[in-house]
Design an enzyme around this catalytic site. Structure first.
Site, PDB file in Angstrom:
ATOM      1  N   SER A 152     -12.147  23.556 -28.755  1.00  0.00           N
ATOM      2  CA  SER A 152     -12.427  22.054 -29.688  1.00  0.00           C
ATOM      3  C   SER A 152     -11.125  21.823 -30.465  1.00  0.00           C
ATOM      4  O   SER A 152     -10.573  22.762 -31.028  1.00  0.00           O
ATOM      5  CB  SER A 152     -13.755  22.291 -30.350  1.00  0.00           C
ATOM      6  OG  SER A 152     -13.670  21.272 -31.314  1.00  0.00           O
ATOM      7  N   HIS A 196     -39.982  20.396 -14.284  1.00  0.00           N
ATOM      8  CA  HIS A 196     -40.012  19.543 -15.584  1.00  0.00           C
ATOM      9  C   HIS A 196     -39.389  20.181 -16.673  1.00  0.00           C
ATOM     10  O   HIS A 196     -39.603  20.117 -17.780  1.00  0.00           O
ATOM     11  CB  HIS A 196     -41.388  19.103 -16.041  1.00  0.00           C
ATOM     12  CG  HIS A 196     -42.187  18.506 -14.853  1.00  0.00           C
ATOM     13  ND1 HIS A 196     -42.315  17.138 -14.684  1.00  0.00           N
ATOM     14  CD2 HIS A 196     -42.944  19.185 -13.879  1.00  0.00           C
ATOM     15  CE1 HIS A 196     -43.112  17.107 -13.883  1.00  0.00           C
ATOM     16  NE2 HIS A 196     -43.585  18.276 -13.018  1.00  0.00           N
ATOM     17  N   LYS A 256     -16.472  26.661 -30.560  1.00  0.00           N
ATOM     18  CA  LYS A 256     -16.828  26.191 -29.560  1.00  0.00           C
ATOM     19  C   LYS A 256     -16.095  26.994 -28.426  1.00  0.00           C
ATOM     20  O   LYS A 256     -14.910  27.094 -28.250  1.00  0.00           O
ATOM     21  CB  LYS A 256     -16.614  24.782 -29.674  1.00  0.00           C
ATOM     22  CG  LYS A 256     -17.401  23.902 -30.766  1.00  0.00           C
ATOM     23  CD  LYS A 256     -18.824  23.858 -30.269  1.00  0.00           C
ATOM     24  CE  LYS A 256     -19.096  23.298 -29.354  1.00  0.00           C
ATOM     25  NZ  LYS A 256     -18.765  21.695 -29.156  1.00  0.00           N
ATOM     26  N   SER A 282       0.981  -1.410   0.018  1.00  0.00           N
ATOM     27  CA  SER A 282       0.166   0.042   0.015  1.00  0.00           C
ATOM     28  C   SER A 282       0.949   1.164  -0.143  1.00  0.00           C
ATOM     29  O   SER A 282       0.364   2.243  -0.046  1.00  0.00           O
ATOM     30  CB  SER A 282      -0.996   0.157   1.259  1.00  0.00           C
ATOM     31  OG  SER A 282      -0.124  -0.009   2.499  1.00  0.00           O
ATOM     32  N   GLU A 293     -19.290  20.236 -16.882  1.00  0.00           N
ATOM     33  CA  GLU A 293     -19.260  18.789 -17.392  1.00  0.00           C
ATOM     34  C   GLU A 293     -18.275  17.840 -16.530  1.00  0.00           C
ATOM     35  O   GLU A 293     -18.903  16.960 -16.090  1.00  0.00           O
ATOM     36  CB  GLU A 293     -18.770  18.684 -18.722  1.00  0.00           C
ATOM     37  CG  GLU A 293     -19.584  19.614 -19.645  1.00  0.00           C
ATOM     38  CD  GLU A 293     -19.239  19.454 -21.005  1.00  0.00           C
ATOM     39  OE1 GLU A 293     -19.737  18.821 -21.791  1.00  0.00           O
ATOM     40  OE2 GLU A 293     -18.388  20.293 -21.233  1.00  0.00           O
TER      41      GLU A 293
END
Lengths: 456, 456, 456, 456
Positions: free
Chosen positions: D276, D155, D282, D22, D289
């Site tokens: 991008s 909704h 973009k 470990s 995210e």
């Protein structure tokens, strides 16, 4: 200013760079990334999209980067986000502007999906080989312990005597299903996404089949949006790995229990046991315990990727970057567990005397006595009831069933005769002689089939 | 005293009965249990283990019990634990002692495993049919909306224009992988455990193949311990179901977002929307929301069974009783979601005008402009940089790319010529004309292949 | 046309009704719903929003509906979606249009959140009482078995002798932490959401404190959006329940292992054991096995609600309906497990002779011998090494440590003297006499503290 | 031969070493380990168990090891398993045999539990501080955007106009509950296990309170078996972290949706957006995210540790080593997410014009119109129905409610009068003026309370 930010007015915050980078773990995809780029470049040239001389420079550059990385001479800069940007930037340093042509007809989205599938295919192959190695150890162990009798348990209570080899072969079956699952997963992994662009395909006359053939993929993906956003192959591997670890956790549990002083069925080899910092007498089955404990990690990784994927709209979202670490960890965990566990099993010693004795005690032959009656026409449920009473009688007398008198038997049912005493562990085992049963004849057949399967 | 307790001095505590019973949910296995028993009884007689007249009584009794249950005339007594004991006890009431012979050469352990596999096979068949139904709706929707253009998104940002039908077919692909997974799962489910007894096989000359044939199983299990303790088929179904629900959650998310006022891409049919108790104007995409929400339940059931199985020693343990409720729930959830979701999709209306407009705004053709330059020999990365600056310019002027002047373009690169203005959503889409791309030609091919696959 | 659909042109599809209904499980909230409505109606009248005579009719109507439900005379119509609509519709049938006034200044969103919190508070109270009952059984068992010695295990290997009562009290501590966690959860549950409307508050001069006081809530929620979309209290209960079930699974595992023939440490009472359909001698620890197995279900429910909540934008989404079934199931599972498990423990018999013997074998006193040396000035690590060799010697001679000669000892270290043989299980236990240790003095203190805590 | 293996005949296999080590991750506990050892050594001397001169050497040695590690001069040898052995071995090299005395009255079991609790306490403190930082950003943002109106959604459909600040404060509430949960967790973490030995306590007259005081623990553990095998504090942290990440995932989802072109409610600062590789236009909300995606990892770690702990008998088992990596990962993930997310929020720009316009469209005032009628005595449900029809009428005419004529209104109900047209977003918001509502007065109060809470 970092690459790709021409439309922005400032660079990303340094904490953001640290938060969003993947280079610390996706650098292990360097080989896949470079091989994939080389195949892509060759195809671009073959299709007349870039020049052959340009490709030569690109390939040469990429190969020398691969060497740098292999030799530990490559410095990974966290500011360069990921392995793709790292290699791209280095290539630019090495060969100049022509490096930029490599990224024609390709996006990071289809590039990373390709890298991951190449990695996954290798992982699956390795897992299958290790599962077969585990099967071989099981089979060898079964063959060298063919005569050993152990108690078969249900509810951790001794139930019926069985052959140890029969018990072991249950794990052969589990591993076989695991192998089948990984092979099924392979079919769905073996699909090339390159050529899908960012999400919509690419506006060049590329030859995707050529790249697929070059990289050893069986087919090319059928839908570009799906290709860049699909991570099913990762989840499916993780689900199959979770089941495989579950199987190992069951055997691990048995190893741990069997190596307790109370059971004393096995002795684990010193090379696979560890010691205590305070209790010098201890010999701990750590490998089995860790294998059992690591089941949690593999389940957790499965849950993580399922959660991450839930509710993501198409196509690529940055959330998908989270597909890697858990997957790498699961691959490493399962494969190292299979390897070490097999080593531990290979060297384990069974105490046949103890297991045989245990198998014949605690009324483990009671079912056979009930079957004895059933074969004489007593409905099985009635026979079951009679033998239940017989067991109560034996317990009250502190005796095993074989130590009761025939009168004791006949008091409960007139169908009992002298031959009830010929029921033994051996006869019980031999009697279970239908496909899948523990009888020696069935075992021999099962061993042969297993060996044949393994040699295929 | 309840059945099977002849060796005990007292009955189970009533709270224990309530805690350990499974009859409240496993009663739905009555059909499988009775069919399995009939096949077993026939085989016993065929093999000369019980008499033909006895079998006739047993079969008649079982058939009349089946009718009682079907007609709602059967009272399930919680004291009888499970469906097997319930039927067994009723059979005894109906035909007397001969009922007890049915349990020759069989244990509840192999019996329940057989029932569960019969149930699972049916569940898989139904799921596959429903997945194909979902595919059909997707395909029909794609075909009737072939001309509709929508923005393709990455990071929820408009990226490139694509055909709606191409977007929809991504879900066709996902469903296809789902189907393949369930079919693979079926292979491993389609194995008969009956004949494995409690754990060791049975001491009778039974004919397992006859039972397998009778019940429609492809093969018989190879190891009795494995057969009674294996629940892989349940886990594998649940893993495949988790992936399938994840796919549906992605489409659900899109439906929900697309039906927002801000997007306004779709209108969900009144039959699939619900209303608000306080806001009369609301039209809520409840089916999509519930489908997304129910993903949690299916993931949870997967995690539950994996946890339950972890570390269980062989063979049967009572923990295994926990295999049922979660499995039944997942089957019901996935199948009902597929059915209702398909109905919702079938009736959804797309607003082609809005999606088409959205697809042409926000510089979604920037990649095409970069590719325009790349095709003129500018390395793609350099082209990327130039177009980035073009976008910044356009934003600063509050214009779309097509609204800039040629001079604006040429100031950034001399390679721009008048024809740069001929780049449109349509041309962009048409250009992505390689396998998997969004071009109409590719779409036509993809639709044809999909239709053929569906008709197989 | 169903209620609330005035703006729609058609009714929901019947499959949609089935898919979206919650009445099949939220009907158990009828009591909370009616009590909450009565409190709301009274407040509306108190604040002059509706008339007192109207409230009287509403309350009378609601009370008679409650009686109908209690007496099983109420028919739940799946078309009415949920318990709120069912009661509302019935109220309309009973008292006419005035029923519609009940829904002034209230939405289903804050109504259902209120019902759930009332339910959760009761569930927490019940769980705490049952945890205390479990603690009492543990404590009684510890007190009546104060002299019993068992081996303490690490890695399932006998490590050091301990008092059984000390072992049992470890579970008292775990249950205490569980109680603390549920009490902490209660603080965050005890908040009234009613008055938050659909999401933004209500445009009436209502008195939320009056309702809170009436319903026994400690405070009113501070933010209306949070109030209708917060399900933390459910997740927190489920997390605490998962930890509690984990604790029980550990004790269950011990019960199962201890009741094996090999250990033979305990005998589970007949009332808590079940029998086998094929093996009449079996006595299975089913309650412990089910408790262990049901851990999976509780973990799964936690994972389900966490997944469902992930990524939901504010405020209410229909996904939230999925908060109920898993929660109800976890509450029932934990509470029934605590009850039955406590009953099982209460009646378990320990075999003190076996446990005492086991505790003194297998070199469990080796640490004490090392400490013997350490106390004479040998650095502990060196002492550890010396005793390690002593154990090897004893194993090679097939003896326990006490059976070696003083010469054997002194060959390894000159610090050994005759008094090394006075080390026994009893002395070892008595020596561990610091807070938290297993010595009888510490145990007496721990028992007293535990009893006091329980009586508070 | 490695340390602690005196009773073994051979060393562990090298693969086993790799599998069981470990040190690769627990090396980050070096500070805790050394501080804990120093406190232990001082106490041993204070209690007369080892000499003061010996302690001085030990402390000096440990301090110099700490420096070596801090300066990167320490080589971690995988063969030495873990951080404890690494430091112990190095100490031996530095100060010789006296190093062995440090391990008097201590086991690795209580030592590692102590290290982990010290680490956990620090982690909790840091998390709380970061949650407060997040609250501060929320509050600042709310205060600087006090006038901004946005649509409140249910909704994902526009429901009612609300103040943005009110919406933001919902997250303040969530963070407050998170803080409370971590504080509750802290109480149960702040308990010193040292002195519990391997499992049974230690046979020395040690002073546990002295060590607790020295290390800043509030109390000492009450049961030695529990102390070495309890990992509740880790699970509880992970559960609280899962809920906190769930909260962040909800806000992340809103950020992502709000920054879409369709919503256009916010602009994320360039420093928190990425670009991008193929689409130069973009601007992706990557931080949001990733925060959403990393929720999966945190859930997975929770599930992992719960799985690992399930069914483990007392006391220490090697499975427990698996408590670390997932915990460290969750701490790092939550804390870094809080930090980066707060930075992103701090710099986000709201487009008040767009949000305000959106808030007044799509019949978001319909509820207010229903309440208008209800206030005139129409039962709310009836009012709801009338307004539903009004909305249908408006939709059919392609108008907003305010664009209908008074006649249109009065045709549906005679209660409508001219003043119905004075209903606006502003009036709607101002009307929701009860505790928790969105009215400006309530907001001012809520801001004040929040600020006060933060300054405490």
């Amino acid at each position: 200013m970092k690459p790709l930010r021409s439309r922005f007015e400032k660079d990303t915050d340094s904490k953001v760079q640290k938060y969003t980078e993947s280079i610390s773990y996706d650098q292990q995809l360097y080989r896949e990334d470079i091989i994939g780029s080389i195949a892509h470049a060759r195809m671009l040239s073959q299709c007349g999209i870039i020049g052959w001389d340009e490709v030569e420079k690109i390939v040469e550059g990429l190969n020398s980067i691969r060497e740098e990385i292999q030799n530990g001479e490559f410095t990974f800069d966290p500011a360069l986000e990921d392995i793709h940007m790292s290699i791209e930037t280095r290539l630019f340093e090495k060969i100049g502007e022509v490096a930029g042509k490599l990224h024609t007809a390709r996006s990071r989205n289809d590039q990373v999906a390709t890298d991951m599938r190449m990695y996954a295919k290798d992982a699956i192959f390795e897992t299958i080989v290790l599962l077969q190695g585990f099967q071989k150890v099981i089979l060898d162990l079964a063959e060298t312990n063919k005569e050993v009798i152990i108690p078969g348990y249900t509810h951790m209570q001794r139930a019926q005597p069985i052959l140890l080899a029969h018990h072991l072969l249950a794990y052969f079956e589990m591993a076989q299903r695991d192998i089948d699952r990984f092979q099924d997963c392979l079919k769905r992994t073996d699909v090339l996404p390159l050529g899908s662009g960012a999400l919509a395909g690419v506006p060049y006359r590329i030859d995707r089949n050529m790249v697929a053939k070059d990289l050893g993929f069986a087919e090319t993906s059928a839908n570009s949006l799906d290709a860049v956003s699909d991570r099913d192959f990762i989840i499916e591997y993780q689900a199959a790995a979770s089941i495989a670890m579950m199987h190992l956790s069951r055997l691990a549990e048995e190893m741990i229990i069997w190596s307790s002083a109370e059971f004393g069925f096995i002795e684990i080899d010193d090379a696979y046991a560890t010691s205590s910092s305070i209790m010098p007498q201890k010999k701990n089955p750590d490998v089995a315990e860790l294998a059992r404990g690591k089941t949690g990690r593999v389940y957790g990784n499965l849950m993580a990727i399922l959660t991450t994927m839930k509710g993501l709209p198409l196509a690529y979202n940055r959330d998908l970057q989270e597909d890697k670490e858990g997957f790498f960890d699961t691959v490493n965990t399962l494969n190292s567990t299979l390897e070490v566990f097999s080593g531990m099993l290979e060297t384990v010693k069974f105490n046949a005397e103890r297991t045989g004795k245990a198998a014949s005690e605690n009324y483990t032959l009671a079912t056979d006595v009930a079957d004895y009656l059933a074969k004489k026409g007593v409905p099985f449920r009635e026979a079951h009831g009679i033998v239940g009473k017989l067991v109560v009688l034996a317990i009250s007398k502190g005796k095993e069933l074989t130590e009761l008198s025939l009168t004791d038997y006949q008091n409960l049912s007139p169908h009992f005769e002298e031959d009830v005493f010929s029921i033994t562990s051996q006869s019980s085992i031999a009697d279970r002689n239908t496909h899948g049963g523990t009888a020696p004849k069935q075992l021999e057949r099962a061993l042969k089939i297993a060996r044949r399967k393994l040699n295929e």
